[in-house]
Design an enzyme around this catalytic site. Structure first.
Site: not given
Ligand code: CO
Length: 177
Positions: A46, A51, A90-91, A133-134, A137
């Site tokens: 995702g 991000q 997480c990226l 999670h998203e 963010h």
């Molecule tokens: Co993330």
């Protein structure tokens, strides 16, 4: 389409709530296309718009078994139920994983790419985890704020040239989002 540069923590754009979209136009469509390409290029499950440095309320999610990405414009969680403990990455926090508390059931309301409202329910799966999670963010929160305790985060060795196979499997789910 373009792969956009990722923003890494700590960075203020990751800590601030994003802005809701009032009109889904061609600029938004372009951003979504680029977000999907960026998610794929980074083997993510995702990606939230902040991000890639864009403070708008948009997220994309695509699990390893999903044929196409799900697109969420102005997503809001309308219901959560249950609690479970999961491994998460997480990226925007490369090189780490943590143990977090998440809900079992998650219901989300959002707009699709045509600006139509839809609802989706996920239960006990990767999608439920990714939805939380998203939306976190987009609310300016990283998973590190959901750790079970302060020691529930650890470094991982990750060689993206060799672990594509692993990245495509999800149990335990430690994908980057
Ligand atoms: Co993330």
């Amino acid at each position: 389409m373009a792969v956009l540069p990722l923003i890494y923590a700590p960075h203020p754009v990751l800590d601030r709530p994003t802005t809701r979209i009032s009109k889904v136009d061609s600029k938004i469509h372009k951003l979504i296309d680029d977000m999907i390409e960026t998610m794929h290029a980074n083997y993510g499950v995702g990606l939230a718009a902040n991000q890639v440095g864009i403070p708008l309320r948009i997220a994309v999610i695509q699990g390893p078994d999903d044929i196409r990405p799900l697109i969420f414009i102005n997503p809001e969680i309308v219901k959560r139920e249950g609690r479970r403990e999961l491994t998460e990455g997480c990226l925007s926090v490369p090189g780490y994983q943590g143990e977090v508390g998440r809900s079992v059931t998650v219901k989300v309301k959002a707009m699709d790419i045509d600006g139509r409202l839809f609802r989706i329910k996920a239960e006990g799966n990767l999608l439920a985890q990714a939805l939380e999670h998203e939306t976190d963010h987009l609310d300016g929160k990283l998973y590190v704020e959901r750790l079970l305790n302060k020691d529930s985060i650890y470094k991982i060795e990750r060689d993206l040239t060799n672990d594509e196979e692993d990245s495509n499997h999800t149990a335990p789910s430690a994908e980057s989002r």
